[in-house]
Design a protein around this motif. Structure first.
Motif, PDB file in Angstrom:
ATOM      1  N   HIS A  71       0.686  -6.246   5.484  1.00 27.97           N
ATOM      2  CA  HIS A  71       1.866  -6.972   5.006  1.00 27.97           C
ATOM      3  C   HIS A  71       1.985  -6.863   3.491  1.00 27.97           C
ATOM      4  CE1 HIS A  71       3.688 -10.883   3.545  1.00 27.97           C
ATOM      5  NE2 HIS A  71       4.688 -10.249   4.121  1.00 27.97           N
ATOM      6  N   THR A  72       0.857  -7.005   2.798  1.00 31.29           N
ATOM      7  CA  THR A  72       0.867  -6.900   1.332  1.00 31.29           C
ATOM      8  C   THR A  72       1.343  -5.529   0.888  1.00 31.29           C
ATOM      9  OG1 THR A  72      -0.939  -8.492   1.141  1.00 31.29           O
ATOM     10  CG2 THR A  72      -0.547  -7.051  -0.751  1.00 31.29           C
ATOM     11  N   GLN A  73       0.827  -4.479   1.532  1.00 29.14           N
ATOM     12  CA  GLN A  73       1.196  -3.119   1.148  1.00 29.14           C
ATOM     13  C   GLN A  73       2.673  -2.856   1.450  1.00 29.14           C
ATOM     14  OE1 GLN A  73      -1.593   0.015   2.009  1.00 29.14           O
ATOM     15  NE2 GLN A  73       0.030   1.489   2.425  1.00 29.14           N
ATOM     16  N   ALA A  74       3.151  -3.306   2.587  1.00 32.43           N
ATOM     17  CA  ALA A  74       4.564  -3.100   2.931  1.00 32.43           C
ATOM     18  C   ALA A  74       5.470  -3.822   1.938  1.00 32.43           C
ATOM     19  CB  ALA A  74       4.832  -3.595   4.348  1.00 32.43           C
ATOM     20  N   GLN A  75       5.094  -5.031   1.549  1.00 34.24           N
ATOM     21  CA  GLN A  75       5.897  -5.781   0.591  1.00 34.24           C
ATOM     22  C   GLN A  75       5.920  -5.086  -0.760  1.00 34.24           C
ATOM     23  OE1 GLN A  75       7.681  -9.049   1.095  1.00 34.24           O
ATOM     24  NE2 GLN A  75       8.570  -7.883  -0.598  1.00 34.24           N
ATOM     25  N   THR A  76       4.771  -4.556  -1.166  1.00 35.86           N
ATOM     26  CA  THR A  76       4.687  -3.850  -2.441  1.00 35.86           C
ATOM     27  C   THR A  76       5.547  -2.589  -2.430  1.00 35.86           C
ATOM     28  OG1 THR A  76       2.477  -4.696  -2.891  1.00 35.86           O
ATOM     29  CG2 THR A  76       3.116  -2.684  -4.030  1.00 35.86           C
ATOM     30  N   ILE A  77       5.482  -1.815  -1.341  1.00 33.98           N
ATOM     31  CA  ILE A  77       6.310  -0.608  -1.226  1.00 33.98           C
ATOM     32  C   ILE A  77       7.786  -0.977  -1.295  1.00 33.98           C
ATOM     33  CG2 ILE A  77       7.033   1.222   0.359  1.00 33.98           C
ATOM     34  CD1 ILE A  77       4.110   1.339   1.327  1.00 33.98           C
ATOM     35  N   THR A  78       8.161  -2.033  -0.592  1.00 36.36           N
ATOM     36  CA  THR A  78       9.561  -2.494  -0.625  1.00 36.36           C
ATOM     37  C   THR A  78       9.974  -2.857  -2.042  1.00 36.36           C
ATOM     38  OG1 THR A  78       9.302  -3.384   1.612  1.00 36.36           O
ATOM     39  CG2 THR A  78      11.199  -4.144   0.339  1.00 36.36           C
ATOM     40  N   ASN A  79       9.109  -3.590  -2.732  1.00 36.47           N
ATOM     41  CA  ASN A  79       9.419  -4.027  -4.098  1.00 36.47           C
ATOM     42  C   ASN A  79       9.610  -2.839  -5.036  1.00 36.47           C
ATOM     43  OD1 ASN A  79       9.155  -6.641  -3.219  1.00 36.47           O
ATOM     44  ND2 ASN A  79       7.111  -6.944  -4.076  1.00 36.47           N
ATOM     45  N   ILE A  80       8.725  -1.844  -4.929  1.00 36.22           N
ATOM     46  CA  ILE A  80       8.810  -0.672  -5.804  1.00 36.22           C
ATOM     47  C   ILE A  80      10.073   0.128  -5.520  1.00 36.22           C
ATOM     48  CG2 ILE A  80       7.726   1.538  -6.390  1.00 36.22           C
ATOM     49  CD1 ILE A  80       5.007   0.185  -5.910  1.00 36.22           C
TER      50      ILE A  80
END
Length: 737
Positions: A71-80
């Motif tokens: 979840h953390t990685q997916a959120q970070t990718i979305t943010n970038i």
């Protein structure tokens, strides 16, 4: 980035990708919550045995962690992606505006591909026609437009490329699974990448300075301290520094152990300076950071790294260089002690996998060596035991300590409690207190306290009442039972002196369970932690612990706090009206409290009796016991409130005012006629509760006879207190009547 790509690129597709990632992130958030709140929570509470208690619970915990990281990685990718798209759209607006302004000056910007462009003058066929006035730009205007377009295109290119690099770095930052790095936007991710590059550079500089540690001047030493402390939480810095170490002609792991020994020994003059202490503590933190899960030198998928394998091999076996060589390293126990002393230094929190690997290495050495610790059967052994630093490190990672001592997974707890021949153990109880407090067994106690309570000793006040999971409770119960059967007529030998302080902390943390065990005839496990301990095991262990008055005080303080918080829950009328709601439950609780404190006072009586006529020692013990009392400086009750605070204050003050200073044979045969401190404490707390809960016009009901307060609480409470005194002496193997 090409000019036409920026101007005419279809960012709608990128928007669609962001929408897909956003949707994926929300789904993963739901899965993470389900895994954490349902899957893992239920697994933690389950009373599994055998394979389920080991493999299944561990698998569930790892699965839940993976969902969190996913979840953390997916959120970070979305943010970038979202941040980059917004930036590129903004740059497209800027460059179109610039081109439009150029057209008004008769200038056109043309894409020449491969990231290049040119600015040219528009040629009008009628430029030479009579009366036609076409704007003729100056060379400076041409240059300005060219520069503006170049700057915008450069920024757009940087945004695009750095976003791509950030995404690749995010995926590549872990050897398996998902990254737990969280970035709110592209800028933050780019900053992290730049910081990593700087950390690499700083790590190499620190390694270079370490190579000249013996000859560094004051400014160089200051710089080394600065670098190691700045990079203490950076896996990139730590791993780069450790892999580039060279000291006294030895590299990498050997250099690390040589440095650790040098710093621990006080460097050139044998006296550890402030700078050397800071370097040692920072080096410990660097090692901990570099060997965390998925750090460059850490384990991957639960398998320890080759770098760690080699470190443990060198620590155990040395490097076979002749003793006169400046880079010579002795093997165990010297090498292992050098490693664990470093691990125990400072405040570093080591990964559980690394701690477990070191523990297995030391135990394997001990059990496969005929005389593992030659010449360490005196006080020196308690200080140089390699388990000391390891246990100190374990105490700072309660989760790792819990797993290491989990009796359903391994026999480590049994080994340490029953089988291990502790270096210097035969003289341990005769040592000065400062050596007891720095002995290996003392740190073992700290590790046990962390494992059984879930928090590092001395860091946070205990939560009262506290609940504990199955593993923590099993560890506590095994420790109590291991010492509860060994003190009949020998309380001093029943528990090593170095363990008593930690036992006081454990008893304090389990105070609600202890209240139930001492105050009731339990047929089922305790309500808070599921203990199945019996009084005949618990009271003797308390007696062995009580040789340390300070440890006894911690236990007694926690019990006082628990009483105050429970009394706060009852309505005021329950204290003076036996027909009021909750009156019967209150009567039962007060009786149980008196019974519990009666057994604690029996323990205290036996301590004083054993001291004989040594009034100085008795007064000293009483002062130690009162040292941790949380009455006046109450610090241990989270969200206590004024009412609870006041009950604790008056209760502990009353207890201290009634402490006996001597117990002779006659007194001991009739404790009920001489001991009443615990009962008077409960009565005082009951009175304080009434004064807080009821108007003054009803205070006279405390003296109504017969009445709830006078008979059911005070007199019945005294009966239970006397029973507690008698039972307590009996559970210690003594005759009390």
């Amino acid at each position: 980035m090409d000019l036409d790509v920026l101007r005419h690129g279809n960012f709608a597709k990128l928007g669609d990708a962001i929408a897909d990632w956003d949707d994926m992130t929300k789904k993963l958030e739901t899965l993470e919550r389900d895994a954490r709140e349902n899957l893992k929570a239920k697994a933690d509470k389950a009373r599994w045995k055998g394979v389920n208690a080991t493999v299944s619970r561990e698998f569930v915990a790892k699965t839940a962690d993976e969902f969190t990281d996913a979840h953390t990685q997916a959120q970070t990718i979305t943010n970038i992606l979202r941040d980059t798209r917004l930036e590129l759209i903004d740059y497209r607006t800027q460059i179109n505006d610039a081109i439009e302004r150029g057209l008004k000056k008769n200038l056109t910007v043309i894409d020449t591909e491969c990231g290049t462009f040119r600015v040219q003058l528009n040629i009008h066929p009628d430029r030479a026609a009579k009366g036609n006035d076409v704007y003729d730009p100056t060379p400076q205007e041409v240059e300005d437009l060219c520069g503006e377009v170049e700057r915008i295109l450069s920024k757009a290119t940087e945004s695009d490329m750095t976003a791509a690099k950030a995404l690749n770095d995010l995926v590549d930052s872990v050897k398996s699974g998902f990254a737990d790095s969280s970035y709110k936007d592209r800028d933050e991710a780019v900053h992290a990448a730049k910081q990593a590059e700087q950390d690499k550079k700083d790590g190499k500089e620190a390694a270079s300075l370490y190579s000249r540690l013996d000859t560094l001047d004051e400014e160089e030493t200051k710089r080394l301290v600065e670098l190691t402390q700045q990079g203490k939480n950076s896996p990139v810095f730590a791993s780069e520094m450790l892999r580039n170490l060279n000291y006294r002609g030895r590299d990498d792991q050997e250099a690390l152990l040589l440095l650790a020994s040098n710093l621990e020994g006080g460097g050139r003059d044998g006296q550890m300076s402030s700078a050397e202490r800071r370097l040692r503590d920072a080096l410990s933190m660097n090692l901990a950071t570099a060997t965390q899960q998925d750090a460059p030198l850490g384990p991957s998928g639960g398998v320890r790294s080759e770098w760690t394998d080699k470190l443990l091999d060198v620590a155990r076996n040395g490097n076979d260089l002749p003793a006169q060589h400046p880079g010579a390293l002795k093997g165990a126990p010297t090498g292992l002690t050098a490693l664990t002393d470093l691990m125990g230094a400072g405040t570093a929190k080591y990964d559980g996998n690394f701690l477990d690997s070191v523990g297995k290495t030391i135990r394997d050495y001990e059990t496969h060596t005929n005389h593992p610790y030659p010449g360490m059967d005196n006080w020196t052994g308690t200080q140089e035991d390699p388990m000391g630093g390891l246990m100190e490190a374990f105490s700072r990672n309660p989760g790792a300590a819990e797993a290491y001592f989990d009796p359903s997974k391994n026999d480590n707890l049994h080994y340490f409690l029953k089988e291990r021949d502790w270096p210097g153990g035969d003289v341990e109880n005769k040592m000065p207190q400062n050596l007891i407090d720095t002995s290996a067994r003392h740190y073992f106690g700290d590790a046990l306290e962390a494992a059984s309570t879930g928090h590092a000793p001395g860091v946070d006040p205990p939560k009262i009442p506290a609940e504990h999971n199955r593993v923590q409770a099993a560890i506590f119960q095994d420790v109590v039972e291991a010492h509860g059967s060994n003190i009949a007529n020998d309380p001093q030998g029943g528990m090593p002196a170095a363990l008593r302080g930690a036992m006081g902390g454990m008893f304090a943390d389990y105070t609600a369970d202890i209240h139930q065990i001492l105050g009731q005839e339990r047929n089922l496990p305790t309500d808070f932690s599921g203990l199945t301990l019996k009084n005949e095991d618990l009271v003797p262990a308390m007696r062995a612990m009580a040789e340390d008055g300070q440890a006894f005080g911690r236990m007694h303080d926690a019990q006082t706090s628990y009483l105050a918080q429970e009394l706060k829950k009852y309505d005021g009328q329950a204290f003076v009206d036996e027909n009021a709601s909750g009156a019967k439950a209150l009567k039962a609780f007060v009786g149980q409290s008196n019974m519990a404190l009666g057994q604690m006072d029996a323990v205290r009586a036996d301590v004083i009796y054993q001291m004989g006529e040594d009034e100085k020692s008795i007064n000293g013990w009483n002062k130690m016991m009162a040292y941790h009392v949380i009455g006046a400086p109450v610090t241990g009750i989270p969200f206590a409130g004024d009412v609870i605070q006041r009950m604790v204050d008056v209760g502990t003050a009353e207890y201290q005012n009634n402490l006996n200073t001597e117990v002779d044979k006659e007194t001991r045969q009739n404790l009920a006629g001489h001991f009443s401190a615990g009962h008077k404490q409960v009565d005082k707390m009951l009175e304080e509760a009434v004064r807080n809960k009821l108007p003054e016009s009803q205070w006279h009901l405390m003296d109504q006879d017969p009445g709830q307060f006078e008979n059911n609480l005070q007199k019945e409470g005294l009966t239970q207190y006397v029973n507690g005194l008698t039972n307590g002496m009996g559970f210690m193997g003594k005759v009390a009547g």
